[in-house]
Design a protein around this motif. Structure first.
Motif, PDB file in Angstrom:
ATOM      1  N   THR A  43      10.018   8.634  -3.293  1.00 44.20           N
ATOM      2  CA  THR A  43       8.607   8.706  -3.700  1.00 44.20           C
ATOM      3  C   THR A  43       8.105   7.346  -4.158  1.00 44.20           C
ATOM      4  O   THR A  43       6.990   6.932  -3.820  1.00 44.20           O
ATOM      5  CB  THR A  43       8.426   9.739  -4.823  1.00 44.20           C
ATOM      6  OG1 THR A  43       8.823  11.031  -4.356  1.00 44.20           O
ATOM      7  CG2 THR A  43       6.970   9.796  -5.282  1.00 44.20           C
ATOM      8  N   ARG A  44       8.923   6.624  -4.925  1.00 39.05           N
ATOM      9  CA  ARG A  44       8.527   5.294  -5.393  1.00 39.05           C
ATOM     10  C   ARG A  44       8.375   4.326  -4.225  1.00 39.05           C
ATOM     11  O   ARG A  44       7.444   3.514  -4.198  1.00 39.05           O
ATOM     12  CB  ARG A  44       9.562   4.766  -6.396  1.00 39.05           C
ATOM     13  CG  ARG A  44       9.438   5.387  -7.777  1.00 39.05           C
ATOM     14  CD  ARG A  44      10.474   4.843  -8.728  1.00 39.05           C
ATOM     15  NE  ARG A  44      10.283   5.399 -10.072  1.00 39.05           N
ATOM     16  CZ  ARG A  44      11.223   5.465 -11.003  1.00 39.05           C
ATOM     17  NH1 ARG A  44      12.443   4.994 -10.736  1.00 39.05           N
ATOM     18  NH2 ARG A  44      10.959   5.982 -12.193  1.00 39.05           N
ATOM     19  N   ALA A  45       9.266   4.406  -3.268  1.00 34.79           N
ATOM     20  CA  ALA A  45       9.167   3.526  -2.099  1.00 34.79           C
ATOM     21  C   ALA A  45       7.884   3.818  -1.324  1.00 34.79           C
ATOM     22  O   ALA A  45       7.170   2.897  -0.903  1.00 34.79           O
ATOM     23  CB  ALA A  45      10.387   3.710  -1.198  1.00 34.79           C
ATOM     24  N   ALA A  46       7.573   5.101  -1.155  1.00 35.59           N
ATOM     25  CA  ALA A  46       6.348   5.469  -0.440  1.00 35.59           C
ATOM     26  C   ALA A  46       5.114   4.979  -1.188  1.00 35.59           C
ATOM     27  O   ALA A  46       4.148   4.516  -0.577  1.00 35.59           O
ATOM     28  CB  ALA A  46       6.282   6.984  -0.254  1.00 35.59           C
ATOM     29  N   SER A  47       5.149   5.046  -2.524  1.00 36.08           N
ATOM     30  CA  SER A  47       3.984   4.624  -3.311  1.00 36.08           C
ATOM     31  C   SER A  47       3.725   3.129  -3.173  1.00 36.08           C
ATOM     32  O   SER A  47       2.575   2.683  -3.199  1.00 36.08           O
ATOM     33  CB  SER A  47       4.172   4.997  -4.786  1.00 36.08           C
ATOM     34  OG  SER A  47       5.090   4.137  -5.435  1.00 36.08           O
ATOM     35  N   VAL A  48       4.792   2.343  -3.014  1.00 36.97           N
ATOM     36  CA  VAL A  48       4.630   0.899  -2.811  1.00 36.97           C
ATOM     37  C   VAL A  48       3.934   0.634  -1.475  1.00 36.97           C
ATOM     38  O   VAL A  48       3.009  -0.180  -1.382  1.00 36.97           O
ATOM     39  CB  VAL A  48       5.998   0.183  -2.861  1.00 36.97           C
ATOM     40  CG1 VAL A  48       5.869  -1.267  -2.404  1.00 36.97           C
ATOM     41  CG2 VAL A  48       6.566   0.232  -4.273  1.00 36.97           C
TER      42      VAL A  48
END
Length: 485
Positions: free
Chosen positions: A174-179
């Motif tokens: 999820t954090r990678a997608a948000s970046v």
């Protein structure tokens, strides 16, 4: 400490939108960065500078020659500058200065010469490499972005990890997608990412596969797996979470028909969810959400005139459609909201607008302590009603019978807690998670949908707006439309 009504504090008046004139020094145009400086101090410093003959512009433009910041790194101010350039379409190459230059200039009554100690140091990045703040709540993330295939692949793996009970792995994807959602442009090669935060090796492999082949084999295997498809099917039932869906899968259930034929024991909420499954999994259009909001507003005014109804959730972030409708109710007089929800729901039910409802009382009390009760909870403890609304329709799903079922959450917040409730119920979920993580790790504060607590000062910090909450945290305000992490 008892919860008492908070007086609305008079906020510092903002400087006028435009500059008063060229000033005594026409070659110098200042712009003060509000982040960490705060609105009140920025207003004071603006007035001070203008009184001494300096031109200070409220908004960045190509005319600005000096950008002044307080307690921000050079990288942070450089990122702020890039955001301003994108928003206003203006270029310019202003000097990025520490507050020390401003202080010395005010003391001298003129712009002092810029020395190296005044300049903020900005590390030069390699070509095609972006900078990114480490927390999603420090970034602006629009609804539409240029990396949809990449984020969809990562979010599929995040969902699958959540179905498997691996919250850490789910959060990593999820954090990678948000970046990627916050990148200012389309990613073409993996090298362009550079050392951006929040993108681990597994996520990089997925990104590389999609960039090179258009798809990721791992993601495609997940999508086709029986367990993933079954978990998605069951968790779309209103009232069914991951644990229940996983138990049903382990029991050999695979379809909605299986649930009915095998006599699976369902709660009243799950029964309603299964009965209206197709409608509840049809996107709710913005016009439909606004129609429901007006209906609730009408009921509220009958029961307690002066009460406000605010459409929150994804619709407040600018989404054209969503999976449910979140409405926040509050009254400007503290305590008047007590007992309102039951009267509103009863009236709506009498008008045949409610197909299902389950209400819960407010269980939150502001207390002294190291953190507010439920400070780390995902959900809050407001009085609320989980309901299924009967919405009249003329076209689309349900047109044959003249209505469709829509999920609606009614949440009642006391006026003193309303800014925190509005922030929490606007989302996105990841933005809220990151905002609370930032508060805890960087500010030693605890934030939830009821309050903000400063652990170091043993003090609850009141706020009359979302902007003031961001100011307490030392963050630049991110408007709802930019919180789509």
């Amino acid at each position: 400490m008892a919860l008492v009504p908070l007086k609305r504090r008079r906020r510092a008046s903002s400087p006028p939108a435009g500059p008063p004139g060229p000033g005594r020094f026409p070659a110098v145009v200042l712009c003060l960065v509000e982040k960490r400086m705060g609105a009140s101090r920025r207003a004071f410093l603006t007035q001070l500078a203008r009184a001494k003959g300096f031109r200070v512009d409220r908004a960045y433009s190509a005319a600005v020659t000096h950008v002044v910041s307080e307690q921000n790194s050079g990288a942070e101010v450089a990122q702020w500058l890039e955001q301003q350039r994108e928003e206003c379409g203006a270029e310019g190459n202003p000097a990025l200065l520490d507050i020390s230059w401003f202080t010395e200039s005010m003391g001298a009554g003129r712009p002092v010469e810029i020395e190296s100690r005044h300049r903020l140091r900005v590390t030069t990045l390699a070509p095609h490499r972006w900078q990114m703040a480490p927390y999603a709540c420090q970034r602006r993330t629009p609804l539409l972005h240029s990396n949809q295939p990449l984020t969809e692949a990562l979010e599929t793996l995040a969902e699958e990890a959540g179905f498997s009970g691996s919250e850490g792995r789910s959060l990593a994807f999820t954090r990678a997608a948000s970046v990627l959602k916050a990148l200012p442009g389309r990613l073409s090669t993996l090298e362009e990412l550079g050392p951006l935060p929040g993108i681990g090796e597994h996520s990089r492999r997925v990104i590389q596969d999609v960039l090179e082949d258009g798809v990721c084999a791992e993601v495609e295997r997940v999508k086709l797996s029986e367990r993933y498809q079954t978990m998605k099917l069951f968790t779309k039932i209103f009232g069914v979470g991951v644990r229940t869906a996983s138990r049903w899968y382990q029991e050999g259930l695979r379809t909605l028909v299986d649930l009915q034929e095998r006599g699976t024991k369902l709660t009243r909420q799950q029964q309603a969810g299964l009965r209206h499954y197709d409608d509840l999994n049809t996107p709710v259009e913005r016009g439909e959400a606004e129609s429901i909001s007006r209906a609730v507003q009408g009921a509220v005014q009958r029961c307690l005139p002066g009460t406000s109804v605010t459409l929150a959730g994804g619709f407040r972030r600018g989404k054209p459609h969503g999976h449910d409708v979140d409405l926040l109710l509050t009254h400007p007089e503290a305590g008047r909201e007590a007992g309102l929800l039951s009267r509103v729901v009863s009236w709506l039910d009498s008008q045949d607008l409610i197909l299902y409802q389950h209400s819960q009382e407010n269980s939150y009390a502001l207390q002294e302590g190291p953190e507010p009760p439920g400070g780390r909870d995902v959900m809050d403890r407001f009085e609320r009603c989980f309901s299924i609304f009967r919405l009249e329709v003329q076209g689309g799903p349900g047109a044959a019978r003249g209505w469709k079922a829509v999920r609606v959450d009614l949440v009642v917040a006391p006026i003193s807690q309303f800014p925190f409730a509005l922030l929490g119920w606007t989302g996105s979920r990841h933005f809220e998670r990151e905002l609370r993580r930032f508060a805890s790790h960087e500010r030693k504060m605890v934030l939830n949908s009821h309050a903000l607590y400063d652990s170091r000062r043993n003090l609850f910090l009141p706020a009359v707006s979302e902007e003031e909450i961001f100011q307490h945290l030392g963050l630049e305000y991110v408007p709802p439309a930019q919180r789509n992490t």
